[in-house]
Design a protein around this motif. Structure first.
Motif, PDB file in Angstrom:
ATOM      1  N   ARG A 117       0.863  -1.177   0.000  1.00 44.24           N
ATOM      2  CA  ARG A 117       0.000   0.000   0.000  1.00 44.24           C
ATOM      3  C   ARG A 117       0.901   1.228   0.000  1.00 44.24           C
ATOM      4  O   ARG A 117       1.130   1.835   1.035  1.00 44.24           O
ATOM      5  CB  ARG A 117      -0.910   0.009   1.236  1.00 44.24           C
ATOM      6  N   ALA A 138       1.410  15.962  -3.884  1.00 37.78           N
ATOM      7  CA  ALA A 138       1.043  16.414  -5.225  1.00 37.78           C
ATOM      8  C   ALA A 138       1.790  17.697  -5.561  1.00 37.78           C
ATOM      9  O   ALA A 138       1.948  18.583  -4.711  1.00 37.78           O
ATOM     10  CB  ALA A 138      -0.458  16.645  -5.309  1.00 37.78           C
ATOM     11  N   ALA A 174       2.703   4.616   0.240  1.00 36.29           N
ATOM     12  CA  ALA A 174       2.322   5.936   0.745  1.00 36.29           C
ATOM     13  C   ALA A 174       2.420   6.935  -0.394  1.00 36.29           C
ATOM     14  O   ALA A 174       3.419   6.962  -1.125  1.00 36.29           O
ATOM     15  CB  ALA A 174       3.242   6.337   1.893  1.00 36.29           C
ATOM     16  N   PRO A 175       1.414   7.764  -0.599  1.00 37.61           N
ATOM     17  CA  PRO A 175       1.440   8.690  -1.744  1.00 37.61           C
ATOM     18  C   PRO A 175       2.479   9.794  -1.556  1.00 37.61           C
ATOM     19  O   PRO A 175       2.719  10.254  -0.438  1.00 37.61           O
ATOM     20  CB  PRO A 175       0.020   9.269  -1.759  1.00 37.61           C
ATOM     21  N   GLU A 176       3.091  10.178  -2.655  1.00 37.13           N
ATOM     22  CA  GLU A 176       3.967  11.338  -2.647  1.00 37.13           C
ATOM     23  C   GLU A 176       3.094  12.601  -2.641  1.00 37.13           C
ATOM     24  O   GLU A 176       1.937  12.569  -3.075  1.00 37.13           O
ATOM     25  CB  GLU A 176       4.873  11.341  -3.884  1.00 37.13           C
TER      26      GLU A 176
END
Length: 246
Positions: A125, A131, A127-129
């Motif tokens: 899963r 935006a 972790a998003p960077e």
């Protein structure tokens, strides 16, 4: 000050404790050690999976009591992601020990540094960077406050705001080069042609003339990175940002 051998012995002890705790159904090394990039200053990063029949809070309580009683913890803090609690311990030796207490349903990789030791992991899963649009927005917002802080003679607040802009510029550069963009993890891997123009943005002294100089240099760097991410937005922001920086 901890030594590398002391750190490694403690890591092995914690892994052994995880094996021995029947409430824990999985464990993994995370961080630099999991991919063989640890060095003298690396900390301990461990993730454990708490079984469905166990109470996560009780496991954390018991492990934390042991960290204080047996391993000279002096304090700790908690970070949260979903139901996972990342408990970060500071030991008297200055060693940092990070233990991620995951419910088994959330146990798995959130990045490339994850090596399973036992048990089964769920699908990764990531972790998003951050935006780029959010970094740009915070960049120009910090610029507004940098200008007002300088004009009010609030030199320390101005330095804080200028540093905030620089962090966003570096994060944008990291995104552009496919490097980790959070917590400065990718900045030392940026090429010199990116970092050299940012060097003059460092504030050398908390006085108004120096802050103005650094702010002007940083505004140019911010516009450069905005241009790489969104050329049309950079064109719209160019005049107001240059006006802010004087």
């Amino acid at each position: 000050m901890f030594t590398a051998n002391e750190r490694d012995r403690l890591r092995d002890r914690l892994v052994s404790d995880a094996h021995a705790d029947d409430r824990i159904v999985g464990a993994a090394l995370t961080g630099s050690t999991s991919v063989g990039r640890d060095d003298r200053w690396s900390d301990i990063d461990l993730a454990v999976a708490v079984g469905a029949d166990a109470h996560q809070s009780e496991v954390m309580f018991d492990w934390t009591a042991r960290m204080y009683a047996d391993h000279a913890a002096v304090t700790h803090l908690d970070l949260h992601r979903g139901a996972t609690v990342y408990r970060v311990y500071l030991l008297a030796s200055t060693l940092q020990v990070d233990i991620a207490f995951n419910p088994a349903s959330e146990f798995g990789a959130i990045g490339p540094t994850f090596r399973i030791l036992f048990g089964a992991a769920n699908q990764p899963r990531p972790a998003p960077e951050p935006a780029a649009a959010d970094l740009i927005g915070m960049g120009w917002l910090y610029a507004l406050h940098a200008r007002s802080s300088i004009e009010r003679g609030r030199v320390w607040q101005a330095e804080y705001m200028i540093s905030g802009i620089r962090e966003r510029v570096l994060a944008l550069a990291c995104l552009r080069h496919g490097l980790p963009a959070t917590q400065g993890r990718g900045v030392d891997r940026l090429p010199p042609e990116v970092t050299e123009p940012i060097r003059p943005t460092l504030v050398r002294a908390p006085d108004v003339s120096e802050l103005r100089r650094a702010f002007r240099a940083l505004t140019a760097a911010l516009l450069t990175e905005i241009g790489h991410a969104d050329a049309a937005l950079a064109e719209r922001l160019s005049a107001p940002l240059r006006e802010l920086a004087g």
